[in-house]
Each structure stands twice: as C-alpha cells, then as structure tokens.
Scaffold this motif. Sequence first.
Motif, mmCIF file in Angstrom:
data_model
loop_
_atom_site.group_PDB
_atom_site.id
_atom_site.type_symbol
_atom_site.label_atom_id
_atom_site.label_comp_id
_atom_site.label_asym_id
_atom_site.label_seq_id
_atom_site.Cartn_x
_atom_site.Cartn_y
_atom_site.Cartn_z
ATOM 1 N N HIS A 35 0.752 -1.294 0.069
ATOM 2 C CA HIS A 35 0.098 0.109 0.069
ATOM 3 C C HIS A 35 0.712 1.336 0.009
ATOM 4 N N GLU A 36 1.917 1.152 0.719
ATOM 5 C CA GLU A 36 2.527 2.590 0.918
ATOM 6 C C GLU A 36 3.522 2.701 -0.493
ATOM 7 N N ALA A 37 3.757 1.679 -1.141
ATOM 8 C CA ALA A 37 4.687 1.783 -2.549
ATOM 9 C C ALA A 37 3.592 2.283 -3.399
ATOM 10 N N LEU A 38 2.271 1.969 -3.393
ATOM 11 C CA LEU A 38 1.332 2.469 -4.095
ATOM 12 C C LEU A 38 1.241 3.862 -3.992
ATOM 13 N N TYR A 39 1.143 4.379 -2.953
ATOM 14 C CA TYR A 39 0.921 5.777 -2.598
ATOM 15 C C TYR A 39 1.895 6.489 -3.069
ATOM 16 N N ARG A 40 3.310 5.984 -2.963
ATOM 17 C CA ARG A 40 4.711 6.499 -3.274
ATOM 18 C C ARG A 40 4.380 6.644 -4.883
ATOM 19 N N ARG A 41 4.018 5.787 -5.746
ATOM 20 C CA ARG A 41 4.125 5.720 -6.987
ATOM 21 C C ARG A 41 2.959 6.824 -7.609
ATOM 22 N N TYR A 42 1.871 6.835 -6.786
ATOM 23 C CA TYR A 42 0.672 7.582 -7.210
ATOM 24 C C TYR A 42 0.998 9.119 -7.078
ATOM 25 N N GLN A 43 1.898 9.500 -5.908
ATOM 26 C CA GLN A 43 2.270 10.801 -5.539
ATOM 27 C C GLN A 43 3.196 11.262 -6.931
ATOM 28 N N LYS A 44 4.069 10.280 -7.334
ATOM 29 C CA LYS A 44 5.124 10.653 -8.320
ATOM 30 C C LYS A 44 4.579 10.799 -9.615
ATOM 31 N N MET A 45 3.769 9.875 -9.970
ATOM 32 C CA MET A 45 3.004 9.492 -11.424
ATOM 33 C C MET A 45 1.698 9.899 -11.574
ATOM 34 N N GLN A 46 1.127 10.079 -10.500
ATOM 35 C CA GLN A 46 -0.470 10.139 -10.643
ATOM 36 C C GLN A 46 -1.089 8.860 -11.430
ATOM 37 N N SER A 47 -0.493 7.780 -11.041
ATOM 38 C CA SER A 47 -0.717 6.383 -11.605
ATOM 39 C C SER A 47 -0.145 5.364 -10.632
ATOM 40 N N PRO A 48 -1.078 4.246 -10.508
ATOM 41 C CA PRO A 48 -2.346 3.998 -11.272
ATOM 42 C C PRO A 48 -3.690 4.805 -10.660
ATOM 43 N N THR A 49 -4.501 5.000 -11.415
ATOM 44 C CA THR A 49 -5.739 5.848 -11.112
ATOM 45 C C THR A 49 -7.141 5.075 -11.593
ATOM 46 N N HIS A 50 -8.035 5.532 -11.290
ATOM 47 C CA HIS A 50 -9.393 4.943 -11.804
ATOM 48 C C HIS A 50 -9.379 3.295 -11.168
ATOM 49 N N LEU A 51 -8.975 2.997 -9.794
ATOM 50 C CA LEU A 51 -8.856 1.767 -9.246
ATOM 51 C C LEU A 51 -10.103 1.647 -8.661
ATOM 52 N N THR A 52 -10.323 0.236 -8.646
ATOM 53 C CA THR A 52 -11.592 -0.518 -7.764
ATOM 54 C C THR A 52 -10.748 -1.115 -6.763
#
Length: 503
Positions: A35-52
């Motif tokens: 989860h923390e890694a996903l947050y880091r990636r989203y902060q940097k890349m704005q992706s992945p998005t539109h997740l369920t």
Amino acid sequence: MYEIMSADEAIRLIRDGDCICVNSFVGIENPTELHEALYRRYQKMQSPTHLTIVSSAGFGVWDDEHNAEGYIREGAVDKLICGHFGAMMSTKKLVLEDRFEAYNLPLGCISHAIRAQAGGLPGALSKVGLDIFVDPRREGPGINRISIDDSLVKHVEVDGDEFLYYKLPKITIAMIKGTAADRKGNITFDDMFMSGDALSICQAVKANRGKVIVQVDRLVATPSRPRNAIIPGCLVDAIVVAEPQERNEAYTALTGSFEIPYKEWHTWNEKINDLSQKQRKNNIPANIIGKRAAQELRVDDIVNIGIGIPETVARFARKSGMLDMITLTVESGGIGGFPVSGEAFGAMIGAASVYDMANQFDLYDNGGLDVCFMGALEVDKYGNINAHRGTGAFAGIGGFANITAKTPTVVFCMTFNAKGLEVTQEKGVVTIHKEGEISKFVEKVSSVSFSAKRAIENGQKVLYVTERCVFRLTPKGLKLIEVYPGVDMKKDIIDRLPFEVEV
C-alpha cells in the motif's frame, strides 16, 4: 514464474482501472508495504488511477496516515467494495462526503463472491441480505449518493425460491500478506493470525488473467510441507520481502505458535488488553446485560460473540465455567479459542483451528451456530435492528448479517438508551439514577441490519437484553418477558417506548 521484487517494482504491475482485491481483516494482516509503495507511485506519477478495491473485511491499520488511506484520499480510487470500514480512519469519513463510490456488502457474501470468481462463476447466491438494507428492493449496497451501481446485488428467483445474487467486478490484482515464500514460491501463513480469502483471491485473479503480488516476512530455502502452503507458487507473480516489525510475545501468541490452554486464556487476553491500552472500566449496564445474556448459553453450543457490550457475555461465561463447555468462533476463520477485540480483532487466543474465511461463512450461513450475541444501535417496534449505521457515522455491516441470518438463537445486547445513562445494581436490585439522552428504541430504524420478518419466517428465537428488561420477538413485534428487580415497568420501560408492546 514468480519474481522477487521490491515493493516499488511490484506495484508497477498495477495498471489504471485495475480491480484490486486486498486480503486482510479489519485492522490485521494488511500488506502495508505494498500500500505504501502504491501511494509513493501515485504521488510521483499520478498513476495507477481509476482503481476499484474489493475487501471482504476492509483494509486499514487504525491510522489515517498509513496503509491505503493516502492514495484513497488523493483520488487514486474510484470505487470501494467492503464488508467493514472500521479501521480505515479517513476513508470512512470521505465515503460520507461522496468523494468516491463506496458499497457495503455483508462480509461473508463478498467472501463467497470472490470464491465464485475463483471457480469461474460470475457471482454467488445467498439468502443473507434479504429484507435488510443491502436488498435492492430496500436501499441497496450504496453508502453515499454517487454509489448507484445496481449490478453488485440483485434479487432473483431460482426454482421458485428467492435469493440475493452478489456479483463483484472482475478482480485483476491480488495484494496479500503472507509469512514466508520457499524457493518454489509457495506461500505459508504460519506467523499470521489468519489466511482469510488468500487462496480464492489468487485463483480468481488468475482466472481473470491478472497479477498476484504477495508481501512476505522472509524467504526460506526448504520447501513447505504441502498442507502448509496456502498459496502454491504457480499462482504468484511477484514476491516482496518486507522485514516485519518486532511483535510482542502477547501478539505472537495469537499466531498459534505455542499452545495456550483454556486456563490461560484470561491471562493472555489481559496482556493483549494492556498492550492496546484498552480501558477496562466497570461498565455496570454492560455487566447486567452480559450476565443475563450468558444464561442463554448451553453446553456444546457453537457461538459467535460480537464486540462491545456482547463481550461481557464471555466474562460471565468464564465465571460460571460455561466458557470451557462451548466453542467460540470468529469471522476471520478461527474456531475453538478466545477471540480478542480492539485493534487485533479477528485474531484468537488458543484457537483449535483457523481455516479459510469462506468456510467460516459457510458455517454461519447454513445455521451452524447455535447462538450469537450481537450489539445494536436501534430497534423498532417490529424487532428490526440497525447495527451498522449511526447518525453521521458509518462502519459497515461486517459479518453481522451472515451471523444473525440463520442462527437458531440470536441475542441482542444493548442498553435501553445511551449518552448519559447511569445505573447501579446491588444484591440483584437495579436502580436507574439517570436516563440517557438517546433512545435505542425507535418507531422505525433508520437502516435495517436484521430483519425481524425473516427471523419469524425462519423460526429463530430472538431476544433483546437490556440493563432493565428483556424483550422477545413475536409475530406481532416485541414482547416484554422480563423486568429486573428494582425496575418500575411502567415508568422505566412502557412510558419510555415510542410504541406499544405486548407484556
């Protein structure tokens, strides 16, 4: 073939629009590093998005700055489907602000729908949920105004009988926490409190051509014993090794790594309560309720006890010696030990068995329990219960609907009113010094968690145990069957009800 990756590398397997299924239980066994890694990636890349994101029992760590809270808050997720939101501190507030779609389904029904996907089926039929809020003929599973997906739950007839049909989006990513991976990629859960839906999630993801990501504490050279490998390596795509935080002995005990005999359950429970700084104040109304409710226990009963006031039932069962003559269960899959509460809810002291969560809900749904003790926020004149949604607050139905749907004896443990209630009991005589400001008995519950109509049709025995009296469900509604010594039936009960009851 699986690959050993860092958390940041593994998260790159997730694409925009993916449906992630998280194997966790309220606040325990979360793959936090992922989860923390996903947050880091989203902060940097704005992706992945539109997740369920789908989770049978919810995924949180009782901290709004960790786990999935950050990327949910910042907009990576379009839709959540969970049985319980209690440990997701900021997320459950954002749900009520219409920030994203959010749906609440009975915990066991999500678990069974995941297992259905694992078997190549689109969804699962269930009697659980009929005539309560999740039934599309009532409210449906949407929590807020923008949650209008009508494909998740449908009312159907099969061979002349009615069911609810639970259908989840196709799961394409698994995020799972395990203990160890051997050189073949097999995953064990030896140091875990439970395995939850882990295997079904992996099978469903592979059926949908998705990716399985597993966080483990360590790699081991020796292959696991076949019965201990919950997830076979052939179903795993990425293994992330994240050294676990050091655990206190009390929490290590919950993994079943050493035997805890019945006579030591109380001692270990006290140790866990001390660690969580859980206040053990002398709640007199709860004690009165728990003592009376415990009288419904019978030798050899299989039992589920809810959190809150119902927990006092176990205390009085221990004092009477009955606790050693019944079998307790917890929704996450534990049987035969003592369930703990608080942040480690879902774990069990001295469990005899811990199996897959879907199997536990098979037991609950088929009436395998003998008696259950549940809490309640509201009860109306028909005997319907609201236990999942308060004013301006929301936690979710969890396993409540499954547990109460078919259990032969259902005992609701609740104070007559709340916020300011002051009661004492001396030599069996109850004295009400001050009434609470909020009545638990209402003309009509704001949302239905338990259907009195269904209970009557099923022939269930339903009791409503309070600190001053006991009601029983009848085809006509509530019937007052006991008034405790010291309580004035008219002044303290009848005059305080917004409806008439049979006496």
